[in-house]
Motif scaffolding. Structure first.
Motif, short mmCIF file in Angstrom:
data_model
loop_
_atom_site.label_atom_id
_atom_site.label_comp_id
_atom_site.label_asym_id
_atom_site.label_seq_id
_atom_site.Cartn_x
_atom_site.Cartn_y
_atom_site.Cartn_z
N ILE A 78 29.87 36.08 43.70
CA ILE A 78 28.42 36.12 42.27
C ILE A 78 28.06 34.81 41.08
O ILE A 78 26.72 34.39 40.59
CB ILE A 78 28.72 37.99 41.20
N GLY B 60 35.03 38.65 32.18
CA GLY B 60 36.25 38.74 31.50
C GLY B 60 36.17 36.89 31.09
O GLY B 60 36.39 36.80 29.71
N PRO B 61 36.36 36.07 31.56
CA PRO B 61 36.77 34.26 31.38
C PRO B 61 35.19 34.49 30.68
O PRO B 61 34.68 32.55 29.95
CB PRO B 61 37.12 33.86 32.25
N LYS C 4 39.53 35.51 44.32
CA LYS C 4 39.91 35.45 43.61
C LYS C 4 41.28 35.70 42.42
O LYS C 4 41.20 36.68 42.94
CB LYS C 4 38.73 34.98 42.31
N LYS D 133 25.46 37.70 48.21
CA LYS D 133 27.25 37.39 48.49
C LYS D 133 27.42 38.93 49.72
O LYS D 133 26.73 39.68 49.34
CB LYS D 133 27.85 38.42 46.91
N GLN E 173 41.38 37.47 39.34
CA GLN E 173 40.59 37.81 37.65
C GLN E 173 41.68 37.73 36.79
O GLN E 173 42.62 38.61 37.07
CB GLN E 173 40.70 39.32 38.45
N ALA F 69 29.21 44.97 42.95
CA ALA F 69 29.61 43.76 43.20
C ALA F 69 30.36 43.09 43.51
O ALA F 69 30.88 41.39 43.80
CB ALA F 69 30.33 43.36 41.71
P1 XMP Z 1 32.37 37.45 42.34
O1 XMP Z 1 31.83 36.43 41.24
O2 XMP Z 1 33.69 37.10 42.37
O3 XMP Z 1 31.68 38.52 40.44
O4 XMP Z 1 31.02 37.56 43.37
C1 XMP Z 1 32.08 39.56 40.91
C2 XMP Z 1 31.26 40.36 39.90
O5 XMP Z 1 32.97 40.58 38.61
C3 XMP Z 1 32.49 39.66 37.79
N1 XMP Z 1 33.88 38.75 37.78
C4 XMP Z 1 35.12 38.59 36.27
N2 XMP Z 1 35.46 40.14 36.26
N3 XMP Z 1 37.02 38.62 35.61
C5 XMP Z 1 36.21 39.84 35.08
O6 XMP Z 1 36.50 40.29 33.98
C6 XMP Z 1 37.07 37.59 35.78
O7 XMP Z 1 37.95 36.89 35.32
C7 XMP Z 1 35.38 37.89 37.01
N4 XMP Z 1 34.80 37.64 37.59
C8 XMP Z 1 34.34 37.22 38.31
C9 XMP Z 1 31.34 38.94 37.96
O8 XMP Z 1 30.65 38.80 36.85
C10 XMP Z 1 30.88 39.72 38.53
O9 XMP Z 1 30.13 40.96 38.26
#
Ligand code: XMP
Length: 311
Positions: free
Chosen positions: A308, A195-196, A142, A303, A144, A266
């Motif tokens: 997450i 962050g978002p 994704k 995951k 970030q 994570a």
């Molecule tokens: P995912 O959903 O990708 O999340 O498995 C992994 C970790 O990253 C956090 N997360 C973010 N943190 N900006 C951030 O600062 C973002 O856009 C973002 N997207 C996910 C999420 O909470 C988890 O700890």
């Protein structure tokens, strides 16, 4: 290799001191461990050459700004809260696609910050990007919002130069650094929060009404799961609806998902084995206090293959 917290902090402080020199810098903190560790590091090196701001984007948890301000005050940091809720909600209006929502968030975030930077006449923005953010962005899992260079956004467009002191370390080391910098356990033991913010937990359009639902639900989920000390636990509002009964009447209402995971960094995660009795308490309080919620689900996916967050 064993992580040497003291050495890491000293090295990053020295880098920051040299880089910023006589100029001024801004740190935007969300109250999370990464950005607050950055704020503390910068405050200790730069003193009144750094301004710590909290952008109230309307997507934070309950009373987030107030509690972060109180915590930082004890450390001699005067947090400036910028109320920008209206701007964020109008930028997000009508958007349903996850990446479009993130992009809109990122654009408005940097616009607001860019203005704060200009007002304060700062040249640098210090950000809490950590190694996992960079890795996942490179893997294209994704975008970030806080990894500008990796996603080819030119910070100069926003009038900033970015410094990311934590970009070489992962969450467990960030927690050690935050503790060594003197932050309280409410911060260094804190669950990660994206962050978002709650945008990641509202599937489909992000409106004040939908965010309010997920915020209330988050408070309830966190309250009951606190004792289990999960890596991350929260509520998600789906865009699906379901028929249920609310106050004795049929209601085509909202569905809340309880998400709770165990993880080191994570990058991989597995669902928390929550006792049924606890799940049931959460369900009862969610449907009682938020009448539009007629179904509560527990997400069992690790995951990978899931992520997450939901967006
Ligand atoms: P995912 O959903 O990708 O999340 O498995 C992994 C970790 O990253 C956090 N997360 C973010 N943190 N900006 C951030 O600062 C973002 O856009 C973002 N997207 C996910 C999420 O909470 C988890 O700890």
């Amino acid at each position: 290799m064993v992580f040497n917290t003291k050495k890491f902090i000293e090295r990053e402080k020295e880098r920051l001191r040299k880089k910023v020199g006589k100029e001024k810098a801004i740190v935007a903190t969300s109250g999370g461990v990464d950005s607050t560790a950055c704020a503390m590091l910068a405050h200790q090196v730069l003193g009144n050459k750094v301004k710590v701001v909290f952008i109230d984007d309307g997507l934070m948890r309950q009373d987030e700004g107030k509690s972060v301000k109180a915590l930082l005050k004890k450390k001699g940091i005067n947090l400036l809260i910028l109320n920008k809720q209206k701007q964020f909600f109008s930028a997000l209006k009508g958007l349903t696609d996850p990446e479009e929502k993130r992009k809109a968030f990122r654009d408005i975030f940097y616009k607001v910050l860019g203005k704060a930077i200009k007002d304060y006449k700062a040249r640098f923005l210090i950000q809490g990007t950590i190694a996992a953010d960079i890795l996942e962005t490179k893997k294209k899992i994704k975008t970030q919002h806080n990894v500008l260079s990796q996603i080819k956004i030119n910070p100069a467009r926003y009038g900033l130069e970015i410094i990311e002191p934590l970009k070489t370390i992962y969450k467990p080391q960030v927690r050690l650094a935050a503790k060594a910098l003197g932050l309280p356990s409410q911060i260094y033991k804190r669950m990660p929060f994206p962050g978002p913010g709650l945008l990641c937990r509202v599937v489909d359009e992000v409106t004040p009404v939908r965010v309010k639902i997920v915020r209330e639900a988050t408070q309830i989920v966190e309250k009951y799961l606190k004792a289990l000390k999960p890596f991350q636990a929260f509520a998600v509002l789906l865009n699906d609806k379901a028929t249920g009964l609310s106050k004795g009447k049929r209601l085509f209402g909202n569905i809340i998902v309880i998400r709770s995971v165990e993880s080191e960094d994570a990058l991989k995660a597995k669902p928390t084995e929550i006792p049924y009795s606890v799940l049931n308490k959460i369900q009862k309080e969610l449907t009682k206090t938020i009448p539009s919620v007629v179904k509560v689900l527990y997400d069992l996916t690790p995951k990978p293959p899931s992520t997450i967050e939901y967006i």
